[in-house]
Each structure stands twice: as C-alpha cells, then as structure tokens.
Design an enzyme around this catalytic site. Structure first.
Site, PDB file in Angstrom:
ATOM      1  N   HIS A  72       0.873  -1.186   0.000  1.00  0.00           N
ATOM      2  CA  HIS A  72       0.000   0.000   0.000  1.00  0.00           C
ATOM      3  C   HIS A  72       0.908   1.233   0.000  1.00  0.00           C
ATOM      4  CE1 HIS A  72      -3.092  -2.769   2.032  1.00  0.00           C
ATOM      5  NE2 HIS A  72      -3.360  -2.689   0.736  1.00  0.00           N
ATOM      6  N   GLU A  75       1.660   3.962   2.938  1.00  0.00           N
ATOM      7  CA  GLU A  75       2.031   3.503   4.280  1.00  0.00           C
ATOM      8  C   GLU A  75       3.535   3.685   4.459  1.00  0.00           C
ATOM      9  OE1 GLU A  75      -1.829   0.567   4.288  1.00  0.00           O
ATOM     10  OE2 GLU A  75       0.139  -0.339   4.553  1.00  0.00           O
ATOM     11  N   HIS A 176       3.165  -2.879   7.000  1.00  0.00           N
ATOM     12  CA  HIS A 176       2.094  -1.929   6.679  1.00  0.00           C
ATOM     13  C   HIS A 176       1.913  -0.923   7.810  1.00  0.00           C
ATOM     14  CE1 HIS A 176      -0.027  -4.202   3.351  1.00  0.00           C
ATOM     15  NE2 HIS A 176       0.831  -5.110   3.788  1.00  0.00           N
ATOM     16  N   GLU A 240       1.294  -4.565  11.047  1.00  0.00           N
ATOM     17  CA  GLU A 240       0.728  -3.205  11.023  1.00  0.00           C
ATOM     18  C   GLU A 240       1.435  -2.374  12.088  1.00  0.00           C
ATOM     19  OE1 GLU A 240      -1.627  -2.157   8.922  1.00  0.00           O
ATOM     20  OE2 GLU A 240      -2.494  -4.022   8.145  1.00  0.00           O
TER      21      GLU A 240
HETATM   22 ZN   LIG Z   1      -1.521  -1.753   4.227  1.00  0.00          ZN
END
Ligand SMILES: [Zn+2]
Length: 357
Positions: A72, A75, A176, A240
């Site tokens: 992504h 990020e 992420h 994350e």
């Molecule tokens: Zn992500």
C-alpha cells in the site's frame, strides 16, 4: 542502465530509483558491495523496480528473509525503515549475514500517496491477480501484473536459497500501517496455517519488534503474507506498525524497536528474545467477516473508533440494507471497518480474544 547503477552505488537510494521508475526498469543489474568494517563482500541484484536482493558472498547462510513494504503506497513508515536498511547495505555500513529480498510493492502508488492506483494489491496474491478478469487478454491492470511479478520474485528467491542448502529458515514480514488508529498500536496478522501450530518463537520475534497484538487468521486469503506462508512454508506476517502518515511526518522513535530487531536479524546479531509469556500478548481470532451486500451499508460507530475497540453484546454494529449486524460475543471487537468498499467486498471484521495453546 549504467546511469541507474552508478547512481545507486553512489547514493544507495533505492527508494528514489524505484519511485522514478514506477513499473519497471530497462533491465536487471547487479554489483558487489564491501562491508566497510569487515571487508565482507555481498552481491546486490536489482531484479526490477522495487525489487532488490542482497546475498553474502563469502559466508554460508541459513535464512532467506523477505521484507516487503509499500504493498500500500501511502504507508510510509515501513517504506522509510526499509529504504534506510537498503541504503546502509549498499553503502557498506551494515553487515549482511543472511540472504534478504526487499520489496517496495507498488512504487506508482507511493508517488500519488495512495493505497493503490487501481486496485488493492493485498487482495491480488495466491492467484487473485487472475480472478474476475472478464474476457480481455492478459491481466486487466498494472497492479495485477505487479502482484504476479512479486509472486514470481518471492518464488525465485526462496528457490535459489533452497539450492544453497537444506533446512533453511524462510521468513516474510510484509510491513504496513493501518488507515485508522488502533487501541493496540502495532499488531500482526498471522496467516492461516491449515492446522499447523502457531509458532511461539515467531511471537517472541514480533514482541521484540514492539508488537504484542496478534490476530490469528482461520481461512485462506489473497494477502501477500498468506502467499509466502502457504506456498513456501515461510514464517510470514502482515505487520501493522501504527497509523498512516505522509513521508517525513512519522515519529520514527515509535518504530525504533522494529528497526533494531530487523537490523539485528539481517546482520546476524543475537536477538535476545524474551521467553514466551502469554501475558505479554493480546491474541485474537476472527469471529465475524462482514461483507457488504446492499446499496445502503452503514456503520453505526464513528469514523475515529480505533481498531480493536470492543463493544458490549447486543448493539447493532452496522446495517446492510435491512439486515442488522449485531455484537454477539463478550469481548467482540472491530477491525478494518470500511463502509465504502464495493458490493461483495469485506466491510468489517470482528475479532474475539483467544489463546494459542
Ligand atoms: Zn496496508
């Protein structure tokens, strides 16, 4: 080509090279770097934009490590961490003990500061790139081509490792940051293991990275980490690391633990992992997967509710046309809510506390 290589060898800035060549480079190239303090040599192979492999030349290795970011593009914190590690390796400042593949997943989406250009890449692995294609020739967008390239690159990287020696440890940490804040600031999704045991030593590693919240997945998915776990037996996680922020606005001190641990990991230093203690962790499993079915899908909580916020049993979490989604279980908490997804896609997950024994 010569220009790309000489610039990269001089400044070590693989992130800029990748951003300036959004979807490809003219051809792959490789060169040798020498670690300044030890004089140990490593081979650096630029496979394509965003794809770079480091391999020690005069040292036996036992691990094949994949560190991916920018699946992504907005990020940024993990992109900054990986860009710095890559730079230190190219400039001979960081000792390399193991084979490492770094991946910037989607350079074009980094450039527009968005999660993706046309399609969420973390729904495109394990063949997801070739599903729902319609009747056209070839893959329908560049992100699908890119997901296929990433799959093939990871496959080739692990295969090359297994030709060097048997019983190698494979790992893939797909880094992420989350769209919204989280009650549990950093967390990791442990992909479905098809009944194999969850590994406590992997949780100890994540704890060393400052991550104490683990979400166990109980079904196959089209995420990058599930791909590496399922197809190559890698210890793989979607990690994350806090909340999305623009480049330069991350408080990098919040990421020091993960950076230190990854640095030690690739340079072969002792990680001094704390013995496993279940009390150190909050472990969850998915309870409800709520896909949007109707035109009118509404979440009954505000936009700034953090991931892992729990609700009492009873209230309506969301309405999907005339269907009410209710909190059913003690401790049930929400993650990844997104009412704006396309019909048929996942709008919300709920999770409940669990243990790994
Ligand atoms: Zn992500």
């Amino acid at each position: 080509m010569h220009q790309l290589q000489s610039k990269l060898q001089k400044d070590g800035d693989f992130l800029s090279l990748s951003r300036e060549n959004e979807w490809s480079i003219p051809q792959p190239f490789s060169f040798i770097v020498t670690h300044q303090a030890s004089q140990q040599q490593s081979k650096v192979s630029v496979i394509d934009t965003g794809l770079i492999v480091f391999e020690p030349l005069e040292k036996n290795t036992t691990k094949d490590i994949v560190l991916s970011s920018a699946v992504h593009g907005n990020e940024t914190a993990p992109i900054e961490i990986c860009a710095d590690l890559i730079q230190q390796l190219i400039l001979g400042k960081l000792f390399l003990a193991e084979r490492v593949l770094f991946i910037f997943g989607n350079p074009a989406s980094i450039n527009i500061s968005q999660r993706f250009v046309e399609e969420n890449m973390n729904r495109l692995f394990s063949g997801g790139h070739s599903k729902d294609q319609g009747h056209g020739e070839g893959l329908i967008n560049k992100e699908r081509h890119r997901a296929l390239l990433l799959e093939n690159t990871v496959r080739g990287f692990f295969q090359t490792g297994s030709e060097l020696s048997a019983n190698r440890e494979r790992s893939h940490y797909d880094l992420h940051t989350a769209i919204r804040g989280s009650k549990n600031d950093k967390f990791a999704v442990y992909p479905f293991r098809h009944g194999k045991a969850w590994k406590k030593e992997q949780l100890q590693f994540l704890y060393s990275c400052g991550i104490n919240t683990i979400l166990l997945s109980h079904s196959p998915t089209t995420t990058f980490s599930y791909f590496s776990s399922n197809e190559f037996g890698a210890d793989a996680f979607t990690v994350e690391l806090g909340k999305v922020k623009p480049f330069g606005e991350n408080d990098m001190s919040q990421f020091q633990q993960v950076k230190d641990t990854l640095t030690s990991f690739i340079s072969g230093k002792d990680l001094f992992l704390k013995p496993f203690d279940e009390n150190d962790f909050s472990i969850f499993e998915i309870y409800q997967t709520i896909n949007r079915h109707g035109e009118n899908f509404v979440l009954n909580f505000s936009d700034d509710v953090d991931n892992f916020t729990d609700f009492p049993v009873g209230p309506v979490l969301a309405t999907d046309d005339d269907v009410e989604i209710i909190v059913k279980k003690e401790g049930e908490a929400i993650i990844f809510p997104n009412a704006e997804v396309a019909i048929g896609q996942r709008a919300l997950l709920t999770v409940v506390p669990t243990t790994i024994d």
